[in-house]
Design an enzyme around this catalytic site. Structure first.
Site, PDB file in Angstrom:
ATOM      1  N   THR A 121       0.816  -1.216   0.000  1.00  0.00           N
ATOM      2  CA  THR A 121       0.000   0.000   0.000  1.00  0.00           C
ATOM      3  C   THR A 121       0.847   1.262   0.000  1.00  0.00           C
ATOM      4  O   THR A 121       1.970   1.280   0.541  1.00  0.00           O
ATOM      5  CB  THR A 121      -0.902   0.014   1.252  1.00  0.00           C
ATOM      6  OG1 THR A 121      -1.552   1.284   1.358  1.00  0.00           O
ATOM      7  CG2 THR A 121      -0.100  -0.203   2.528  1.00  0.00           C
ATOM      8  N   TYR A 145      -1.903   0.334  10.091  1.00  0.00           N
ATOM      9  CA  TYR A 145      -2.144  -0.340   8.811  1.00  0.00           C
ATOM     10  C   TYR A 145      -0.900  -0.253   7.925  1.00  0.00           C
ATOM     11  O   TYR A 145      -0.375  -1.269   7.444  1.00  0.00           O
ATOM     12  CB  TYR A 145      -3.350   0.268   8.107  1.00  0.00           C
ATOM     13  CG  TYR A 145      -3.485  -0.177   6.672  1.00  0.00           C
ATOM     14  CD1 TYR A 145      -3.750  -1.509   6.370  1.00  0.00           C
ATOM     15  CD2 TYR A 145      -3.347   0.721   5.615  1.00  0.00           C
ATOM     16  CE1 TYR A 145      -3.860  -1.930   5.039  1.00  0.00           C
ATOM     17  CE2 TYR A 145      -3.460   0.308   4.299  1.00  0.00           C
ATOM     18  CZ  TYR A 145      -3.712  -1.017   4.019  1.00  0.00           C
ATOM     19  OH  TYR A 145      -3.820  -1.438   2.712  1.00  0.00           O
TER      20      TYR A 145
END
Length: 333
Positions: A121, A145
């Site tokens: 990501t 995250y």
């Protein structure tokens, strides 16, 4: 063209994973999916693939699946992806993303699986000072995250150094749209992606869209993001796998984006344009941790893979997302 061996897709019943399954099958690969169906849907897995219901940290299950299906590569999508939840429940993210990934990587090494594609990501970059963002820029994630994904990237690099194993970590920017043939799409309830939220509003499932932050240093004051069509992203995974097999001694980390961005208001304008409706917009304060602009420098992926975007058009992305949202409405009655 039939390929030798099978690809294991973890999280293949989810949004991006189910598109990767389609892309692999369409390219001639055999596919086995492991998914615990916590957020995915069994019906989203193409019937040409085999679905095994379970957790990737169940090493007996994973290793047995790798052995029984002749797995030669892993595409790893399973994990948790909601940024605010990662802040409020960090241990969930380190368990589901980092600890579970460690177990999966070990299962691959023990089973002799030599190729690994990782769903990473742009959150690994945090709040970049320079845009567009290159792969070699500082990785300073600002939430668990992003950190949980970066930790997995670091593990993969160490494992590739120690074992006959190579990997490609693909850092996604903002994934949107749906399969143009209507076979799968973003189906998770309570999604947090802007285009998904906007098409939900356009189909009457929401009465407005909240715009968080109107005072960024962008052309219209709203946040700018690089939106990549999910089918183009899935195609990048297949081409990355081909490269890993062709060059077994090399690993790669690549941004997945189009290299240009759209603001929140430009996205909502596109939804209005495609639907011929006017979605109500409610302005709100910035959310903590949101960057003003996040756009990929995609020079590396264009130079490394024979990959060229086929659906790099905002209206097309919105049209495909809207078509899927309408189909989902019919499915759910």
């Amino acid at each position: 063209m039939a390929r030798e061996g099978t690809v294991l897709v973890t999280g293949g019943a989810g949004y991006i994973g189910s598109h990767a399954v389609l892309a692999l099958l369409d390219a001639g690969w055999k596919v086995v999916v492991i998914d615990n169906l916590t957020t995915g849907f069994a019906w989203a897995v193409d019937p040409r693939a085999t679905l095994v219901t379970g957790n990737i940290e169940d090493e007996a299950l994973v290793r047995g699946t790798m052995r029984d299906h002749g797995v030669v590569a892993v595409m790893h999508f399973a994990g948790s992806i909601v940024v605010p939840e990662s802040v409020s429940d960090p241990l969930k993210y380190y368990r589901n993303n980092t600890v579970a990934s460690r177990s999966l990587i070990e299962s691959a090494v023990v089973s002799g699986v030599r190729h690994f594609i990782f769903s990473s990501t742009a959150a690994t970059y945090g709040m970049p000072e320079v845009v567009p963002v290159r792969e070699d820029m500082p990785k300073l994630p600002i939430n668990p995250y992003g950190t949980s994904k970066l930790m997995t990237e670091l593990m993969l690099a160490d494992v590739a150094f120690a074992h006959p194993f190579n990997y490609c970590a693909l850092r996604y920017f903002n994934v949107a749209g749906a399969d143009p043939k209507g076979r799968t799409g973003q189906s998770t309830a309570g999604a947090t992606h802007l285009i998904k939220i906007a098409v939900e509003a356009a189909t009457g499932k929401r009465d407005h869209v909240t715009v968080f932050g109107t005072d960024y240093a962008t052309a219209d004051g709203t946040g700018v993001r690089d939106y990549i069509h999910v089918s183009d992203l899935a195609d990048a995974h297949v081409k990355a796998l081909d490269l890993l097999i062709a060059e077994p001694g090399k690993s790669h980390t690549l941004n997945c984006g189009y290299g240009h961005g759209y603001s929140v208001l430009e996205v909502l304008d596109a939804v209005d344009r495609v639907t011929n409706l006017k979605i109500e917009r409610r302005m709100a304060e910035r959310r903590p941790g949101d960057a003003g602009e996040l756009v990929a420098d995609n020079g590396a992926i264009l130079a490394t893979l024979p990959w060229r975007p086929q659906r790099d058009d905002l209206d097309t992305i919105v049209q495909d997302a809207l078509a899927w949202e309408r189909k989902l409405t019919e499915r759910r009655g």
